[in-house]
Design an enzyme around this catalytic site. Structure first.
Site, mmCIF file in Angstrom:
data_model
loop_
_atom_site.group_PDB
_atom_site.id
_atom_site.type_symbol
_atom_site.label_atom_id
_atom_site.label_comp_id
_atom_site.label_asym_id
_atom_site.label_seq_id
_atom_site.Cartn_x
_atom_site.Cartn_y
_atom_site.Cartn_z
ATOM 1 N N GLU A 21 23.169 85.907 7.237
ATOM 2 C CA GLU A 21 23.230 84.498 7.630
ATOM 3 C C GLU A 21 24.672 84.010 7.749
ATOM 4 O OE1 GLU A 21 19.319 82.477 5.784
ATOM 5 O OE2 GLU A 21 20.706 83.284 4.306
ATOM 6 N N TYR A 53 25.643 54.904 14.811
ATOM 7 C CA TYR A 53 24.915 56.171 14.848
ATOM 8 C C TYR A 53 25.770 57.297 15.421
ATOM 9 C CZ TYR A 53 23.840 55.039 19.743
ATOM 10 O OH TYR A 53 23.921 54.722 21.071
ATOM 11 N N GLU A 72 20.174 72.383 0.326
ATOM 12 C CA GLU A 72 20.200 71.254 -0.602
ATOM 13 C C GLU A 72 21.625 70.726 -0.775
ATOM 14 O OE1 GLU A 72 18.662 74.149 -0.925
ATOM 15 O OE2 GLU A 72 16.833 73.983 -2.136
ATOM 16 N N LYS A 99 16.054 75.021 8.859
ATOM 17 C CA LYS A 99 16.600 76.254 9.440
ATOM 18 C C LYS A 99 15.515 76.814 10.348
ATOM 19 C CE LYS A 99 19.003 79.118 7.011
ATOM 20 N NZ LYS A 99 19.493 80.142 6.063
#
Length: 119
Positions: A21, A53, A72, A99
């Protein structure tokens, strides 16, 4: 009260604990929901009375460029940046990071983490 919501921000990043990854990367989808009082902005038509935004998107993009082992932790960093940007307006932040096609031995479309932060 009101909410500003950015849905389905699609970015590429290098997050995870598996060695592959860190150099192959993956696509991610991010959703942000910021709860705040939109009354002054709705009356005044003044951007300084709300949360931009475009700037929220920039925060997500910049934090996604910093590798993390855990989604997290990435979600926490994004929340902290949003709070730092406009703590005076923010009542609640909710973020969902997914993911896409995680590297598992089975067919899983996505792995997601949802983090809520109350002021």
């Amino acid at each position: 009260m009101g909410k500003i919501i950015l849905e389905n921000i699609k970015l590429f990043g290098f997050h995870g604990c598996i060695p592959e990854e860190k150099f192959l990367g993956s696509y991610y989808t991010v959703n942000i929901e910021v709860e705040l009082d939109l009354y002054k902005a709705s009356i005044s038509d003044d951007l300084s009375k709300t949360i931009d935004y475009v700037y929220l998107f920039r925060i997500v993009k910049e934090e996604m460029a910093i590798n993390s082992k855990l989604l997290e932790h990435l979600a926490y960093r994004i929340i902290q940046r949003i709070k730092k940007y406009r703590i005076d307006l923010v009542k609640k932040i909710k973020i969902k990071i997914c993911k896409e096609n995680p590297p598992l031995q089975s067919s899983v479309d996505r792995f997601c983490v949802i983090l809520d932060d109350l002021n």
